[in-house]
Motif scaffolding. Structure first.
Motif: not given
Length: 526
Positions: A72-87
């Motif tokens: 759950s910690t890994v999923l939280f971190a990935v979900g929090q980091t992925i944002g609009s920047g990759i677009f």
């Protein structure tokens, strides 16, 4: 110098809960440990380990239940980091390095730098469990004045520019769906839309912070859906043998390492949020083992996802298209689905355009709320005028600090382009983060006996510090004037510090007068 006046921190538990949003994507993640100020020492630098440990024991916040597992910690971190920047960042990376091969290398190295930084921050987070993140680390390691300068540069200027970047990402994708970038009114329409988005969100969140959090949670899924579809289209392109774009590899690479710093800043913008785990380390089961494991696993996942996304961009779009198109995900949808006809091309535009625009709107709401927390905390610490710590009685919203950040972001929208703002944000962020990484060995010397849930291998903060040195020094060889200007802006904070923190002078008394008037006008209290 007079003693800073600290406002009363007592407030209902429900109101404090409203001020602790779980922020998405590009948000500045400032968790709240619900703890009191260190008032037992006149100067935190003069406190010995025993005094600090005594303060921690006496004033320690109520411990939250450790319910996050490793997964759950890994999923939280990935979900929090992925944002609009990759677009929005990939075209800036390619624009600086001029080859798809070098662009992919930049993304991998940026992920590794972020991992070193995250591991360093995690030790600091388990050592100093107080609200404010970097503000508290710098204060503990270097003293009050550097902490104030950090707030002045990052809490006010950097965070406002970061919110402006997200709002411009939102408006860029929205306007590209209905206007051609060649239209002479396109730029002004994009900036007007970005400014309007900030105003709307500030109005909504002054009514209730819960609405801001709900918007962020609702729109988060859209960016993940758009990213997933982008990766699928890239796989489909490669499966059909269309490798002419990405097969150019390192051909034509720009070999000037000074310009690579701008590419790094763009890529690192997409990794923003790498410090989120240390803000919740108290809620992770067996944190000593699971925090570093979660950081490594989540960062490997992020590097993999971003590599796949950039491989998709580089395989679908030519080098010229990557450089010239701002809304690159929208262009991918138009180009790939356009092979089936004009209606499909329009459908691809609308899907990617709306997905990125709406998710960016959600990220903007959480970034504005998260960014408003630093002025709020700095005011509580006596580092800024107390009126920034005012909380509206009816909604529990930190209304003045929220309006303050909103107004600053509104002005930043009109000041420059997305790429320039990202470079400024990167330069300012990594200068101060470098001091935070250096704080790891500094605090091991100053606080050797203070409890830490785990100690990071010293090689990681050293590597992070050396990387920061390159990122901060490199721009001076490419754009020296803006870099020198930011140094000047930072130094402006020195007289501001003595004006705001010393309550005995006229400036301090003027701040008290403003506090009284605003509290009456906005029906707010400290």
């Amino acid at each position: 110098m007079g003693r800073a006046v600290f406002p009363d921190r007592s407030m209902e538990e429900g109101r404090r809960d409203e001020l602790i949003p779980i922020l998405q994507g590009d948000a500045l993640l400032l968790g709240d440990d619900n703890c009191n100020s260190i008032n037992n020492c006149d100067d935190i630098n003069s406190c010995n380990d025993d005094a600090i440990m005594e303060i921690d024991d006496k004033d320690a916040p109520t411990e939250l239940e450790a319910h996050f597992t490793l997964t759950s910690t890994v999923l939280f971190a990935v979900g929090q980091t992925i944002g609009s920047g990759i677009f929005v960042s990939p075209n800036e990376v390619v624009k600086q390095v001029l080859s798809p091969g070098m662009a992919l290398v930049i993304w991998v190295l940026s992920g590794f730098i972020s991992l070193c930084g995250a591991l360093s921050f995690s030790e600091l987070g388990t050592l100093i469990k107080r609200s404010g993140g970097e503000l508290q680390y710098i204060k503990a390691a270097y003293g009050d004045l550097p902490a104030f300068l950090f707030f002045w540069v990052c809490g006010v200027i950097r965070n406002s520019m970061g919110c402006a970047v997200i709002s411009l990402t939102f408006s860029s994708y929205l306007c590209n769906m209905f206007m051609s970038p060649a239209n002479p009114d396109f730029v002004i329409a994009k900036k007007c839309t970005a400014a309007a988005a900030i105003v709307v969100i500030i109005i909504v969140m002054t009514l209730s912070t819960k609405w801001g959090v709900r918007m962020a949670n609702l729109f988060c899924v859209l960016k993940l859906l758009a990213l997933g579809c982008l990766v699928v289209l890239g796989v489909w392109q490669l499966a059909r043998g269309r490798t002419e774009n990405i097969s150019k590899g390192f051909e034509g690479t720009n070999t000037n390492p000074g310009t690579w710093t701008t590419a790094f800043f763009a890529a690192l913008w997409s990794y923003s949020g790498w410090n989120c785990i240390n803000m919740m380390s108290g809620e992770i089961k067996d944190a000593g083992k699971n925090v570093p494991r979660a950081l490594v696993i989540s960062q490997v996942c992020l590097i993999s996802v971003y590599l796949l996304a950039n491989i998709a961009y580089c395989s679908i779009l030519s080098l010229e298209e990557l450089i010239n198109e701002d809304a690159i995900a929208l262009y991918v949808g138009r180009k790939m689905l356009g092979e089936f006809g004009s209606h499909w091309a329009r459908a691809g535009e609308l899907f990617f355009g709306l997905s990125v625009a709406v998710s960016s709107f959600g990220s903007l709401s959480s970034s504005l709320m998260g960014s408003s927390r630093l002025p709020f905390i700095a005011a509580q610490e006596g580092m800024m005028p107390q009126f920034l710590a005012l909380i509206q009685n009816s909604t529990g919203t930190p209304i003045v600090s929220l309006m303050f950040i909103g107004a600053s972001a509104f002005l930043c929208v009109w000041s420059s382009s997305i790429s320039t703002l990202i470079s400024y944000v990167g330069f300012l962020s990594w200068f101060w983060w470098g001091l935070c990484f250096l704080a790891v060995p500094v605090l091991r010397l100053k606080m050797p006996h203070s409890p830490r849930q785990f100690k990071v291998f010293m090689g990681f903060p050293i590597l992070a510090t050396l990387s920061t040195l390159y990122l901060v020094v490199g721009p001076f060889f490419v754009t020296p004037i803006p870099c020198l200007a930011w140094i000047g802006v930072t130094l402006i904070g020195v007289p501001m510090y003595y004006g705001f923190v010393d309550r005995s002078n006229k400036a301090g008394r003027a701040m008290d007068w403003i506090l009284l008037r605003l509290s009456r006008l906005l029906h707010a209290t400290l």
